[in-house]
Design a protein around this motif. Sequence first.
Motif, PDB file in Angstrom:
ATOM      1  N   LEU A  52     -10.939   0.675   3.956  1.00  0.00           N
ATOM      2  CA  LEU A  52     -10.059  -0.199   4.735  1.00  0.00           C
ATOM      3  C   LEU A  52     -10.880  -1.072   5.678  1.00  0.00           C
ATOM      4  O   LEU A  52     -10.372  -1.593   6.661  1.00  0.00           O
ATOM      5  N   ASP A  53     -12.148  -1.242   5.353  1.00  0.00           N
ATOM      6  CA  ASP A  53     -13.055  -2.037   6.175  1.00  0.00           C
ATOM      7  C   ASP A  53     -12.666  -3.512   6.136  1.00  0.00           C
ATOM      8  O   ASP A  53     -11.842  -3.941   5.318  1.00  0.00           O
ATOM      9  N   ARG A  54     -13.262  -4.292   7.030  1.00  0.00           N
ATOM     10  CA  ARG A  54     -13.006  -5.734   7.068  1.00  0.00           C
ATOM     11  C   ARG A  54     -13.292  -6.361   5.716  1.00  0.00           C
ATOM     12  O   ARG A  54     -14.220  -5.981   5.013  1.00  0.00           O
ATOM     13  N   THR A  55     -12.500  -7.378   5.364  1.00  0.00           N
ATOM     14  CA  THR A  55     -12.689  -8.048   4.083  1.00  0.00           C
ATOM     15  C   THR A  55     -13.529  -9.317   4.202  1.00  0.00           C
ATOM     16  O   THR A  55     -14.055  -9.803   3.215  1.00  0.00           O
ATOM     17  N   VAL A  56     -13.625  -9.865   5.394  1.00  0.00           N
ATOM     18  CA  VAL A  56     -14.457 -11.054   5.624  1.00  0.00           C
ATOM     19  C   VAL A  56     -15.356 -10.742   6.810  1.00  0.00           C
ATOM     20  O   VAL A  56     -14.881 -10.351   7.869  1.00  0.00           O
ATOM     21  N   ILE A  57     -16.662 -10.910   6.638  1.00  0.00           N
ATOM     22  CA  ILE A  57     -17.626 -10.590   7.673  1.00  0.00           C
ATOM     23  C   ILE A  57     -18.379 -11.850   8.091  1.00  0.00           C
ATOM     24  O   ILE A  57     -18.829 -12.616   7.249  1.00  0.00           O
ATOM     25  N   GLY A  58     -18.480 -12.063   9.401  1.00  0.00           N
ATOM     26  CA  GLY A  58     -19.427 -13.050   9.913  1.00  0.00           C
ATOM     27  C   GLY A  58     -18.919 -14.458  10.127  1.00  0.00           C
ATOM     28  O   GLY A  58     -19.664 -15.311  10.597  1.00  0.00           O
ATOM     29  N   ASN A  59     -17.647 -14.757   9.802  1.00  0.00           N
ATOM     30  CA  ASN A  59     -17.171 -16.106  10.106  1.00  0.00           C
ATOM     31  C   ASN A  59     -16.529 -16.104  11.488  1.00  0.00           C
ATOM     32  O   ASN A  59     -16.489 -15.082  12.167  1.00  0.00           O
ATOM     33  N   CYS A  99       4.105  -0.742  -2.090  1.00  0.00           N
ATOM     34  CA  CYS A  99       3.473  -0.827  -0.770  1.00  0.00           C
ATOM     35  C   CYS A  99       1.953  -0.951  -0.914  1.00  0.00           C
ATOM     36  O   CYS A  99       1.377  -0.622  -1.959  1.00  0.00           O
ATOM     37  N   HIS A 100       1.299  -1.386   0.155  1.00  0.00           N
ATOM     38  CA  HIS A 100      -0.157  -1.425   0.186  1.00  0.00           C
ATOM     39  C   HIS A 100      -0.653  -1.287   1.613  1.00  0.00           C
ATOM     40  O   HIS A 100       0.013  -1.703   2.564  1.00  0.00           O
ATOM     41  N   PHE A 101      -1.823  -0.668   1.758  1.00  0.00           N
ATOM     42  CA  PHE A 101      -2.473  -0.599   3.054  1.00  0.00           C
ATOM     43  C   PHE A 101      -3.053  -1.965   3.416  1.00  0.00           C
ATOM     44  O   PHE A 101      -3.329  -2.798   2.543  1.00  0.00           O
ATOM     45  N   LEU A 102      -3.247  -2.182   4.713  1.00  0.00           N
ATOM     46  CA  LEU A 102      -3.878  -3.395   5.214  1.00  0.00           C
ATOM     47  C   LEU A 102      -5.283  -3.069   5.717  1.00  0.00           C
ATOM     48  O   LEU A 102      -5.477  -2.070   6.420  1.00  0.00           O
ATOM     49  N   MET A 103      -6.258  -3.920   5.364  1.00  0.00           N
ATOM     50  CA  MET A 103      -7.614  -3.724   5.851  1.00  0.00           C
ATOM     51  C   MET A 103      -7.683  -4.042   7.352  1.00  0.00           C
ATOM     52  O   MET A 103      -6.749  -4.551   7.946  1.00  0.00           O
TER      53      MET A 103
END
Length: 286
Positions: free
Chosen positions: A88-95, A272-276
């Motif tokens: 469930l970690d971040r999906t976009v890093i560094g922006n 259903c789905h989890f959110l990151m």
Amino acid sequence: MYLFTDVKADEASNVLSPMDAYWYSNLPNTSMPEIIRNLIHPGQEEKFVWEKYLVVWSQERLSTDVLSIFFQPKDIYPGAKIKKAISLDRTVIGNAFIPRTEAEAIPFSSKNLSQILNHYSINPGSKEAKQIEESLSDCESPVSKGAKKFCATSLESMIDNVISELGTRNLRVMSTIQLVNRGAKREKIFYKVASPVKELPQEKLVLCHPFPSPQAVFYCHTTPTFKGYAIPLEGDNGEKVNALAICHYDTKDFNHVFFEMLNVKPDTKPICHFLMEDHLVWAPHS
């Protein structure tokens, strides 16, 4: 009260950036989530890397990582084990968010694709250019009846649109939060559901999902046919997560792969789905 999914921010600094000031001016009663704070003040060590982006929302680009976060409500109850290891970690890093004036100088639209690519020195025909093109297409595609959406290319535009959509400035914004082993290297983990599982009581929610781009871009949408849940998870490595999940009650437009993966009939609902961690849920305060 459903406070345990709120992300508590530090008290506002005496010296605010223009984006900080816009937040506190328009949302005086809303704690700023850590993910938004990081998008205003990104760490010096963070650099946007295309390969770290995990595609989640485009149903034409499904992967095992994406499918593993989906479930049916009957499968989630205290003591239940998630069948597959998930991250469930971040999906976009560094922006990072850019000022609204800069974002509006080159509007995020397909007709401006060449300008956007040139601005970020992205080669046309590259996989990065293709990803930007697909994000633009997702932003511009039609939505089902009763649903609304917008793509926020600045923090200010996200705040304005959410306030307009929910009809109040008295808002809360929530995200999935890692509680234990915070900052540890993230891997796929087998989780079990702890207690209590709670339904978010709001009748209307706005979901904002990050899109891959060197600047922060969020795809935000709302529909009367989904509900939100707060689900505490415990990992087999000792990690504890306060996870958010969304259940869709209109699945007629879902890709057949979702139904096959869950072994259910087409148009089964809800799904259903989890959110990151970097996906946001906005709601009026109860």
